[in-house]
Write a protein that holds these residues in place. Structure first.
Motif, PDB file in Angstrom:
ATOM      1  N   PHE A  34       0.818  -1.225   0.000  1.00 41.52           N
ATOM      2  CA  PHE A  34       0.000   0.000   0.000  1.00 41.52           C
ATOM      3  C   PHE A  34       0.843   1.263   0.000  1.00 41.52           C
ATOM      4  O   PHE A  34       0.406   2.313  -0.427  1.00 41.52           O
ATOM      5  N   THR A  35       2.123   1.145   0.461  1.00 40.14           N
ATOM      6  CA  THR A  35       3.017   2.309   0.339  1.00 40.14           C
ATOM      7  C   THR A  35       3.234   2.632  -1.145  1.00 40.14           C
ATOM      8  O   THR A  35       3.134   3.793  -1.572  1.00 40.14           O
ATOM      9  N   ILE A  36       3.528   1.579  -1.927  1.00 41.93           N
ATOM     10  CA  ILE A  36       3.750   1.767  -3.362  1.00 41.93           C
ATOM     11  C   ILE A  36       2.482   2.288  -4.035  1.00 41.93           C
ATOM     12  O   ILE A  36       2.499   3.260  -4.805  1.00 41.93           O
ATOM     13  N   SER A  37       1.349   1.671  -3.668  1.00 35.91           N
ATOM     14  CA  SER A  37       0.101   2.030  -4.355  1.00 35.91           C
ATOM     15  C   SER A  37      -0.318   3.461  -4.048  1.00 35.91           C
ATOM     16  O   SER A  37      -1.066   4.065  -4.793  1.00 35.91           O
ATOM     17  N   ASN A  38       0.160   4.014  -2.927  1.00 33.85           N
ATOM     18  CA  ASN A  38      -0.159   5.402  -2.602  1.00 33.85           C
ATOM     19  C   ASN A  38       0.877   6.373  -3.157  1.00 33.85           C
ATOM     20  O   ASN A  38       0.869   7.547  -2.828  1.00 33.85           O
ATOM     21  N   GLY A  39       1.787   5.848  -3.950  1.00 32.05           N
ATOM     22  CA  GLY A  39       2.711   6.728  -4.650  1.00 32.05           C
ATOM     23  C   GLY A  39       3.957   7.070  -3.870  1.00 32.05           C
ATOM     24  O   GLY A  39       4.752   7.902  -4.294  1.00 32.05           O
ATOM     25  N   PHE A  40       4.146   6.477  -2.721  1.00 33.11           N
ATOM     26  CA  PHE A  40       5.407   6.689  -2.005  1.00 33.11           C
ATOM     27  C   PHE A  40       6.347   5.562  -2.359  1.00 33.11           C
ATOM     28  O   PHE A  40       5.950   4.409  -2.437  1.00 33.11           O
ATOM     29  N   GLY A  41       7.612   5.861  -2.552  1.00 31.45           N
ATOM     30  CA  GLY A  41       8.597   4.824  -2.867  1.00 31.45           C
ATOM     31  C   GLY A  41       8.457   4.372  -4.306  1.00 31.45           C
ATOM     32  O   GLY A  41       7.484   4.686  -4.999  1.00 31.45           O
ATOM     33  N   THR A  42       9.428   3.602  -4.712  1.00 33.50           N
ATOM     34  CA  THR A  42       9.447   3.192  -6.106  1.00 33.50           C
ATOM     35  C   THR A  42       9.488   1.675  -6.238  1.00 33.50           C
ATOM     36  O   THR A  42       8.762   1.090  -7.035  1.00 33.50           O
ATOM     37  N   ASP A  43      10.312   1.022  -5.441  1.00 38.77           N
ATOM     38  CA  ASP A  43      10.496  -0.404  -5.604  1.00 38.77           C
ATOM     39  C   ASP A  43       9.802  -1.160  -4.460  1.00 38.77           C
ATOM     40  O   ASP A  43       9.984  -0.854  -3.281  1.00 38.77           O
ATOM     41  N   TYR A  44       8.954  -2.151  -4.809  1.00 36.41           N
ATOM     42  CA  TYR A  44       8.207  -2.920  -3.799  1.00 36.41           C
ATOM     43  C   TYR A  44       9.138  -3.588  -2.807  1.00 36.41           C
ATOM     44  O   TYR A  44       8.957  -3.476  -1.596  1.00 36.41           O
ATOM     45  N   TRP A  45      10.177  -4.269  -3.283  1.00 39.01           N
ATOM     46  CA  TRP A  45      11.047  -5.054  -2.395  1.00 39.01           C
ATOM     47  C   TRP A  45      11.901  -4.176  -1.499  1.00 39.01           C
ATOM     48  O   TRP A  45      12.200  -4.544  -0.367  1.00 39.01           O
ATOM     49  N   ILE A  46      12.280  -2.981  -2.045  1.00 33.69           N
ATOM     50  CA  ILE A  46      13.033  -2.050  -1.184  1.00 33.69           C
ATOM     51  C   ILE A  46      12.144  -1.557  -0.048  1.00 33.69           C
ATOM     52  O   ILE A  46      12.554  -1.525   1.115  1.00 33.69           O
ATOM     53  N   GLU A  47      10.898  -1.207  -0.392  1.00 33.47           N
ATOM     54  CA  GLU A  47       9.960  -0.768   0.652  1.00 33.47           C
ATOM     55  C   GLU A  47       9.739  -1.883   1.688  1.00 33.47           C
ATOM     56  O   GLU A  47       9.667  -1.666   2.883  1.00 33.47           O
ATOM     57  N   TRP A  48       9.578  -3.109   1.139  1.00 33.39           N
ATOM     58  CA  TRP A  48       9.366  -4.283   2.024  1.00 33.39           C
ATOM     59  C   TRP A  48      10.532  -4.444   3.002  1.00 33.39           C
ATOM     60  O   TRP A  48      10.346  -4.608   4.199  1.00 33.39           O
ATOM     61  N   ARG A  49      11.732  -4.344   2.415  1.00 36.07           N
ATOM     62  CA  ARG A  49      12.935  -4.510   3.228  1.00 36.07           C
ATOM     63  C   ARG A  49      13.043  -3.387   4.266  1.00 36.07           C
ATOM     64  O   ARG A  49      13.331  -3.631   5.440  1.00 36.07           O
TER      65      ARG A  49
END
Lengths: 150, 709
Positions: free
Chosen positions: B177-192
């Protein structure tokens, strides 16, 4: 004085006759019946020392059995014996109308016993231990009676 | 904050009101009012707590937002996470929703101030709530209250659930949901980033919070000044090295990587000396300094992009914190178990010293290592005198050899033992004591020595002796009475040999008076006289034994011999009763230990009773069975059975009661005394009816144990 001599004579003859009788009947033995071996043996010896023939039996049954083939002059019996007691022997003989003289020797010195035995016609009753002179007298008397009856 | 309905459930019923007062409406009204006031009090207090939670969460979130690196929505550490888990762990399950809602209110305020989109904020709150509930629920399930973070199990549960499981699972959702709200770029980086941030938070803050809340009573304790000083030195050292490493150097190629290990000694010091709490505080201090350094572009972690920097900082601290936290917990646990052992030891000593028995302990080499106060008071000696083999000086010299044999034999076989011996009391009197010991083993089964107790049994022994004396006196009395009743038979028994002797002697005299005496015959007569005299002597000996009032002498006996003796003695009585004895006396019976006279007494009693019982039986069937046989190979059984009228079944046991008799004369003590005698011999005596006729009295006696005299 004469009567005295006669008396003396009578006494002499009577004694002589009785002596002759005694010798005659003394061939029949005295029966000794006692379950206890030491007593039986000692009585046997005493009878021998009196100069009387003797025959010993360890029980009443044995003694009664012997009567059919050999008859004694008299019997010296222990009153309390296992199996047949002195009383029983006495009543058995009475039933058979046998008047064999019976002399009892017993440890039981109650008046009842003495009375019961004498009433039934016992020839003698002695409480242990027995004096030999008294016993001899009784035996002699019994033998004498038996002899008279013969 | 809609918390009022929940609180109503918690309110206890108002105190019961006296019936009399209830009749007055006014008083009743007043009571109602008071109850309402209490309600309000409670509601107010609860509300205040929820407000405080909301404020706390608000402040923690503020800190978290401040710790966000530029260009990232993820914080280096996220204190609200640890705060909410800690709160949930110390409140009841039922109140969790209320606390979570209160916390989310705090979060919402911060997000509103930061002008975050409402929908996104709500999503964030749902995510945080689920994450915290998951972690707290897991910890709750894996641990048992009260949670103190003092055992390895608790530490593992906290780390596993709060630092691994909950962040791992929720990060997939959070990153999405961070990615889907336009914050951050890479899913796995956000996950990490999410994963590491939450894990670092759980490791850095949660132990501290749990220890703070779970060990509240410890905060009341007074701290010795030495300890306070040590803590101060440690803190100063940590701060100085921390500043040196993380904050003083500007970032650059010259930053020495070796320096980052400088705070480590202080952290280990904290783990060794100050437990998980101290370690947690020290690690937090390190965190603060390092984060400050990273935020201000100082220290060894400032090299690349802010994300990279935060990553290396988090990694570094995770690697340092996890082992140090566990180390501190393990040390704490060890310390606690040692304290428990000390406590147990102190309790053991307090208990044994107050116990009214003497207690001793020995090591594995048969040396005594402990005596309780009871022992020392008894012997009047000091512990120093008694230790090792010193205690042996108090043992009676006659008993020492026997006791030490028993002790050594049992000790070498590691078996329990019990023995009686005399021990010198401080007044010099030797007292009989009952000593017993059991081997001690540790949980691994290793032999640790012996522990045992000693009890003064002198008084008990004296009582036993008195009871025994009374029993013997009664037995003697009963025996004399019995012999009195049998005197007629006894006299007859003596009369028989005397008669034979007299008759024999008179016959001998007559033989000797003859002219030629048969000396052989006379010799035979004399021999018989000797035999009969001996027989009379035997009778007298037997009678004298029975009349004698002496000490009970236990000796090895062949029961066959005893029975034969009695049958000889009673011969006349049996003949007088016209009773035939049917003797079945087995040979080679086990030897029993007993008092000859008392056992003869029992047999005479049983035989005379049997004869009396057959008084009404026809003479031909008066048979008395006397049987001795081996009982189960471990004793002897003797039975005396008559052919009389038997005993009523309900009276079979009553005949052994004293003063119960069926005879015209007699006190009814015979069988009662018989049972006492047999019981004292360790055997049993009972009565039963024969299948066909009459009763049978049987007794058993145990075989003599080998090796005992």
């Amino acid at each position: 004085m004469f009567p005295h001599v006669v008396l003396k004579c009578n006494r002499f003859w009577r004694g002589a006759i009785s002596n002759i009788r005694r010798v005659k009947v003394a061939r029949l033995p005295v029966a000794v019946v006692d379950d206890e071996e030491p007593i039986r043996k000692s009585l046997h010896r005493l009878m021998l020392s009196f100069g009387l023939p003797v025959e010993s039996f360890a029980s009443g049954e044995e003694f009664l059995d012997s009567l059919s083939h050999k008859r004694p002059a008299c019997a010296v019996l222990d009153l309390s014996m296992p199996g047949m007691t002195g009383f029983e022997i006495q009543s058995k003989l009475a039933q058979a109308n046998d008047d064999l003289p019976l002399i009892f020797i017993t440890g039981d010195h109650s008046e009842d016993t003495r009375q019961r035995l004498t009433e039934a016609g016992a020839a003698g009753y002695f409480v242990k231990p027995v004096d030999n002179e008294l016993l001899l007298a009784a035996v002699n008397e019994a033998i004498g009676k038996a002899g008279e009856l013969c | 904050m809609n918390t009022v309905p929940q609180n109503r459930l918690e309110i206890s019923a108002p105190p019961p009101i006296d019936g009399e007062e209830c009749s007055h409406g006014r008083v009743f009204q007043w009571q109602r009012f008071r109850v309402d006031k209490r309600h309000l009090d409670l509601i107010g207090r609860k509300s205040l707590i929820y407000l405080l939670v909301a404020i706390g969460y608000y402040l923690a979130t503020k800190v978290a937002f401040a710790l966000c690196l530029p260009e990232s929505k993820v914080s280096l550490v996220f204190p609200p996470y640890a705060l909410l888990i800690a709160i949930l762990l110390f409140v009841p399950w039922r109140q969790w929703p209320a606390y979570v809602i209160a916390a989310m209110c705090g979060h919402h305020l911060v997000a509103w101030q930061a002008h975050r989109p409402t929908l996104y904020t709500l999503h964030c709150e749902l995510f945080d709530a689920v994450k915290c509930l998951l972690a707290a629920g897991g910890i709750r399930l894996l641990t048992r209250p009260p949670l103190k973070f003092a055992t390895l199990r608790e530490a593992l549960a906290v780390v596993a659930m709060a630092a691994i499981v909950a962040p791992l699972i929720t990060s997939f959702w959070g990153a999405a949901f961070t990615i889907s709200n336009g914050f951050g770029t890479d899913y796995w980086i956000e996950w990490r980033n999410l994963l590491l941030s939450n894990a670092a938070t759980a490791i850095a803050l949660l132990p501290g919070f749990i220890i703070f809340a779970g060990n509240a009573e410890d905060w009341q304790k007074e701290i010795p000044w030495q300890r306070f000083l040590e803590a101060m030195v440690l803190s100063i050292g940590l701060v100085v090295t921390g500043i040196l490493v993380f904050a003083s150097q500007p970032a650059g190629a010259e930053t020495s990587p070796g320096l980052i290990a400088a705070p480590l000694p202080f952290l280990i010091w904290a783990a060794l000396r100050f437990g998980p709490g101290g370690t947690s505080l020290a690690l937090m201090l390190g965190w603060v300094l390092a984060i400050w350094g990273v935020m201000h572009g100082r220290g060894p972690f400032v090299a690349h992009s802010p994300t990279q920097n935060s990553l290396s900082l988090q990694f570094f601290f995770l690697i340092i914190s996890v082992p140090l936290t566990f180390l501190a917990v393990v040390i704490k646990e060890e310390e606690n178990s040692r304290a428990d052992a000390r406590e147990n030891e102190a309790q053991f000593r307090a208990m044994t010293n107050r116990a009214p028995v003497m207690i001793w302990k020995s090591d594995t080499e048969k040396r005594s290592v402990f005596f309780n106060q009871g022992w020392l008071d008894f012997t009047g000696r000091t512990l120093g005198q008694e230790l090792g083999d010193g205690w042996a000086q108090s043992v009676h010299p006659e008993d020492y050899q026997r006791c030490s044999e028993v002790f050594v034999t049992a000790f070498d076989a590691r078996q329990d033992f019990t023995m009686e011996c005399r021990l010198r009391r401080k007044d010099g009197e030797y007292r009989w004591i009952l000593a017993s010991g059991v081997p001690r083993f540790d949980p691994h089964g290793t032999f640790q020595g012996y522990i045992g107790s000693c009890v003064d049994i002198s008084d008990r022994k004296r009582t036993e002796l008195e009871v025994q004396q009374h029993r013997n006196e009664l037995a003697h009395l009963s025996r004399v009475t019995m012999m009195g009743e049998l005197s007629g038979s006894m006299a007859h028994e003596l009369n028989q040999p005397l008669t034979a002797i007299l008759t024999n002697a008179q016959a001998a005299l007559r033989y000797l008076a003859k002219e030629s005496p048969d000396l052989e015959e006379v010799r035979g007569i004399l021999r018989d006289i000797v035999d009969e005299d001996k027989r009379a002597g035997e009778v007298i000996r037997r009678l004298r034994l029975l009349f004698k009032k002496g000490e009970v002498q236990f000796q090895p006996l062949d029961l066959k011999e005893v029975v034969e003796d009695v049958l000889k003695l009673l011969h006349s009585d049996l003949v007088n009763h016209n009773v035939v004895v049917d003797g079945k006396l087995a040979d080679g019976l086990p030897v029993v230990s007993g008092d000859r006279v008392q056992l003869q007494q029992v047999l005479i009693n049983l035989i005379v009773n049997g004869c009396d019982a057959m008084a009404q039986t026809p003479m031909a069937t008066r048979r008395l069975l006397v049987r001795t046989e081996s009982a189960n190979g471990d004793g002897v059984r003797v039975a005396v059975g008559d052919r009389g009228c038997g005993i009523l079944p309900e009276r079979l046991e009553a005949v052994f009661e004293p003063f119960v008799t069926t005879k015209d004369k007699g006190m009814g003590l015979g069988l009662a005394v018989c049972r006492t005698i047999i019981t004292a011999h360790g055997g049993e005596l009972w009565a039963e009816n024969n299948a066909d006729a009459g009763a049978c009295f049987t007794f058993t006696l145990p075989a003599q144990k080998k090796g005992t005299a």
